[in-house]
Scaffold this motif. Sequence first.
Motif, PDB file in Angstrom:
ATOM      1  N   ASN A  36      87.956  38.258  58.428  1.00  0.00           N
ATOM      2  CA  ASN A  36      88.508  39.415  57.576  1.00  0.00           C
ATOM      3  C   ASN A  36      89.866  39.609  58.087  1.00  0.00           C
ATOM      4  O   ASN A  36      90.372  40.555  57.910  1.00  0.00           O
ATOM      5  N   THR A  45      81.084  47.382  58.919  1.00  0.00           N
ATOM      6  CA  THR A  45      81.592  48.177  60.291  1.00  0.00           C
ATOM      7  C   THR A  45      81.669  49.506  59.887  1.00  0.00           C
ATOM      8  O   THR A  45      81.724  50.031  58.549  1.00  0.00           O
ATOM      9  N   THR A  47      82.941  44.502  55.575  1.00  0.00           N
ATOM     10  CA  THR A  47      84.213  43.983  56.215  1.00  0.00           C
ATOM     11  C   THR A  47      84.863  43.158  55.089  1.00  0.00           C
ATOM     12  O   THR A  47      86.105  42.877  55.222  1.00  0.00           O
TER      13      THR A  47
END
Length: 185
Positions: free
Chosen positions: A184, A121, A134
């Motif tokens: 996550n 990300t 992540t």
Amino acid sequence: MELVEEKGKDSEKGKGKDGEQANPDGKPAETSDTVKRGSQPPSPPDPKELEVAPDQNGLISFQFQHQAWPDLLKWLAKISNMSLDWQELPGDYVNLATQRKYGIEETRNIFNGHLLARGYTMLEKDGMLQVVKTEKINLALVPVVDSADLLALPGNRFVRTSFKLDTLLVDQIVEELQPLKSPNG
């Protein structure tokens, strides 16, 4: 063209356990209907594709073929007037062409969607684009937003938030939200 399957004793030779097709080493062969793209592009990317810039209205359209992530992210940071930091990036390449012009924030959102699909990300803070994996993310780096502001954010933004619970017990809400939770958190 017609495929003919031969039946009989010899047709069972290549079979593994439970009738699966087996490799010569006796292990079951992968039987998948997917095709995976190689990590190396079939031809070199055109460096001129990275010369595209936003117009006078701040809008941009682009067409990238076989571009590597480091080059694309440098380009994205440049057009965003931001610095770039990363330790690890996806090892593949990007093919992406727009059908219309996008604002710079929308463009970052598009690229972040592609990064998220690969387990990475892009975080934005204080003029910095930081790309992180992540699964190894340091939560202190993830921006905290008010839950009321979630709908106003771009769809591929990676953020943390809190919700005030008035009527549900914590154990119940944890169970209800579990299917919505990413690996996550």
